[in-house]
Scaffold this active site. Structure first.
Site: not given
Length: 385
Positions: A242, A276
């Site tokens: 990430e 997300h």
């Protein structure tokens, strides 16, 4: 991607020794390594080498043995002079110079629209990689061991793909031994210990309250962590991939699009937060939660991931290294969102609240000094496009 400055940026001179001393020292290193396998006592020694506990113990012992051998060389066999040329890592061959090419890398100046579209593309590549295994696999829970392993593969490929896109389409290179591609995207190890420790210290300050509560509640018979697949995902693979995509790839592109460092710090995490939102599908589709409740959870996740992203992007741009954000990300994943209600009900809530307030105060007091670009010599503090 190299290790200059990892153990000090100095000229290292290896002392000339006799052949007998060299052979004895080499034999000592071999004995240290082999002996480290058997330091856990006869009871542990009698266990099979494939026993899980035996493997973990040997991981620790051979790692310590390797560091010990390096320290012996560093302390007894080299002399050093303060001159920026050869580091100890280069002397013993532990460096990554020329790994991705030793060239000056120039990031093309692009339009803001192109920068934003490319950043959105990187976010889509990362999230999309989670769902490339088909509907049957998608319907499995994210903590399913097979699902975790498949996602390890897909997000790793997605991270490399995003780096390749920048390397192939957004940089120009000149044959001159100065700046590597790894340094351009913050994947290097200059001042590695400082790049990791100072941001991590800031994160610990903001979590001073939860850390204090963890200290009071710690039970060595229950709370000793074991590294299972979920832990590897949360503490290693997730933070590494990430941060590479959402910091190493997106932040330089937005800077090349003409955004200031402040604007990049504020805007880049929005892509991280949006990435997300796909959890909404998991809450509704897999866990049969009420849509409004699932939306509330997702918006909460979007908010705190964006807030974390602001700090992570700030650290990345100020230090010029992705390793600080990676360790901070892993630490925050381990700690989880602070449980304020539990803190206020804790028997030692007075000390916990004092630690919490003190940590917040010191965090904002040291935020700028602990990430000073002139100390880390951040490449993002200079024009490179």
């Amino acid at each position: 991607i190299h290790t200059d400055n990892l153990l000090g940026h100095q000229i290292m001179i290896l002392y000339r020794v006799s052949l007998f001393t060299a052979c004895i020292t080499s034999l000592l290193f071999a004995c240290i390594f082999v002996g480290s396998l058997y330091v856990w006592g006869k009871k542990q020694y009698m266990k099979h080498r494939d026993d899980p506990g035996q493997i973990k113990r040997r991981f620790i012992s051979v790692s310590i043995a390797s560091v010990l051998c390096l320290l012996i060389i560093r302390l007894f066999f080299v002399d050093s002079y303060n001159y920026p040329s050869v580091s100890f890592g280069q002397l013993v061959g532990i460096h990554t110079d020329n790994l991705l090419g030793h060239q000056i890398m120039i990031l093309y100046r692009v339009s803001l629209f192109t920068a934003c579209i490319t950043s959105l593309l990187f976010a889509c590549i990362f999230v999309g990689s989670l769902y490339v295994w088909g509907k049957k696999q998608y319907m499995k829970h994210r903590d399913d061991p097979g699902q975790i392993k498949r996602r390890f593969i897909s997000v790793s490929i997605a991270s490399v793909l995003c780096l390749l896109i920048i390397r192939l389409f957004f940089v120009d290179s000149y044959n001159y031994p100065s700046v590597s591609f790894g340094q351009l995207v913050g994947i290097h190890t200059d001042n590695l210990l400082a790049c990791v420790w100072y941001p991590l210290a800031l994160a610990m300050m903001i979590f001073a309250g939860p850390l204090t509560m963890l200290y009071f509640d710690f039970n060595p018979h229950v709370d000793i962590p074991s590294l299972d697949l979920e832990d590897i995902r949360n503490l290693i693979v997730g933070p590494v991939t990430e941060e590479i995509v959402f910091r190493s790839c997106i932040c330089p592109i937005l800077l090349a699009g003409g955004l200031t460092q402040t604007a990049t710090t504020l805007i880049a995490p929005m892509f991280f937060g949006v990435a997300h939102i796909h959890h909404l599908m998991q809450h509704v589709g897999k866990q049969d939660q009420d849509f409004r409740f699932a939306l509330l959870i997702t918006l909460f996740q979007f908010t705190y991931t964006t807030v974390f992203g602001w700090f992570s992007a700030f650290v990345f741009i100020r230090t010029g290294s992705v390793f600080g954000p990676i360790f901070v990300h892993a630490f925050c994943n381990y700690m989880g969102f602070p449980r304020f209600a539990r803190m206020l009900k804790h028997p030692n809530k007075g000390l916990i609240v004092v630690a919490l307030c003190g940590g917040v105060f010191f965090f904002f007091n040291y935020l700028w000094s602990f990430t000073a670009p002139e100390y880390f010599r951040s490449f993002f503090d200079t024009l490179y496009y």
